[in-house]
Write an enzyme that holds these catalytic residues in place. Structure first.
Site, short mmCIF file in Angstrom:
data_model
loop_
_atom_site.label_atom_id
_atom_site.label_comp_id
_atom_site.label_asym_id
_atom_site.label_seq_id
_atom_site.Cartn_x
_atom_site.Cartn_y
_atom_site.Cartn_z
CB ALA A 43 -0.98 -0.58 1.20
N GLY A 47 5.90 8.34 1.22
CA GLY A 47 6.40 8.66 2.27
C GLY A 47 7.54 7.20 1.63
CG HIS A 48 6.04 3.65 1.58
ND1 HIS A 48 4.61 3.45 1.41
CD2 HIS A 48 6.28 2.23 2.87
CE1 HIS A 48 4.22 2.55 2.77
NE2 HIS A 48 4.89 1.86 3.63
CG ASP A 163 5.61 2.64 11.52
OD1 ASP A 163 4.62 2.96 12.61
OD2 ASP A 163 5.84 2.63 10.41
O1 PAF Z 1 7.02 -0.05 8.91
C1 PAF Z 1 6.15 -1.42 8.59
O2 PAF Z 1 5.38 -1.12 7.45
C2 PAF Z 1 6.34 -2.62 9.06
O3 PAF Z 1 6.20 -2.75 10.28
C3 PAF Z 1 7.37 -3.47 8.29
C4 PAF Z 1 9.01 -2.88 9.33
C5 PAF Z 1 7.48 -3.50 7.19
C6 PAF Z 1 7.19 -5.03 9.09
O4 PAF Z 1 6.38 -5.79 9.11
#
Ligand code: PAF
Length: 298
Positions: A43, A47-48, A163
């Protein structure tokens, strides 16, 4: 989810690997290994992509994983409803990844051929905030991240600061088990109204999305109160301001020290030599959101 040729028709040039064996073979063929690694649950959003761009800019080879990890969800409904958009994700990545870079999209069976019973010890780091509200979550994150590290064998791995607690725990995981691995923190990307970018945002109802910019504004206001108010007063202010938004419910608000994640109980405890973060978790309707900002004593 199985990937068929139809999914890949527009992204054919990009390597999409699904097993540890294929990763090993890929390293053998391109005579490169130890990539910069971006683990994700898919998704994908801007940001990613900022993490992916950093990996591509800084590493000779980059790897991105897309895997919705069942062991980190303490709520089965949340796992079932987590957005899965593999085709769009691959499309997005195809604009960034180079010839030797690859996407790793394993099945649950590939990551967990048998149930993972490992229990990690992070001291107090997982006993606060998310750890209290989502029991077992960080153990599940550590299980999948360590499994991914073992398969991908990265030289560095990129994690978003949204996170914040996860990042601290991953640093501890690396310190304990992967001492050569460099963990690189990447800044939060925000929408124009301040809402932190997140895969969960797309599940917000329109009326909740419209009000969600208030989360960041509240964090900023809480940071501005640090020098003149006590922590209990700041907490009350945040709770009132969030809970007065229709359908919003505060789960927690804490100001914590960066390295230990110890919640600050009184402003006088704060040291000018340390960094502190205001961290918030709340529900907007059914959707759980988290965010944080650094706060400073003036
Ligand atoms: O931050 C996330 O998207 C998840 O917690 C991760 C680090 C990919 C682990 O499933």
């Amino acid at each position: 989810m199985a990937i068929n040729a139809g999914h890949l028709k527009n992204v054919i040039a990009m390597k999409v690997l699904t097993t540890a064996k294929e990763v090993k073979e890929h390293y053998r063929v391109c005579v490169l290994r130890y990539p910069g690694f971006v683990p994700t649950m898919g998704a994908l959003h801007e940001g990613h992509m900022s993490l992916v761009k950093k990996a591509v800019d800084n590493c000779r080879m980059a790897a991105v994983s897309i895997f919705v990890n069942p062991t980190q969800f303490n709520d089965p409904d949340d796992l079932a409803k987590y957005p899965r958009t593999l085709e769009a994700d691959l499309q997005m990545l195809s604009g960034y990844l180079r010839e030797n870079d690859f996407v790793f999209t394993p099945s649950v069976e590939e990551i967990y051929p048998e149930p993972d019973t490992r229990q990690f010890d992070f001291g107090n780091l997982d006993k606060v905030m998310e750890g209290l509200h989502r029991p077992g979550h960080f153990n599940g994150v550590a299980q999948v991240v360590s499994r991914l590290f073992d398969i991908i064998r990265p030289s560095c791995a990129f994690f978003g600061q949204k996170d914040f607690q996860q990042l601290t725990i991953i640093r501890e995981l690396a310190r304990q088990h992967y001492p050569k691995l460099e963990i690189i923190a990447c800044p939060i990307l925000r929408e124009p109204d301040g809402l932190a970018m997140s895969s969960r945002n797309r599940r917000l109802l329109a009326q909740h999305r419209d009000r969600a910019g208030e989360i960041y504004r509240t964090l900023i206001a809480s940071g501005a109160m640090i020098s003149d108010y006590e922590i209990t007063e700041i907490k009350e202010f945040v709770a009132d301001r969030i809970n007065m938004i229709p359908d919003f419910r505060l789960e927690y608000f804490e100001i914590v020290e960066e390295k230990t994640l110890s919640p600050v109980r009184a402003v006088i405890e704060m040291s000018p030599d340390k960094k502190y973060f205001a961290c918030i978790a709340l529900r907007a309707g059914e959707i759980r959101l988290i965010d944080n900002i650094e706060v400073e004593l003036r």
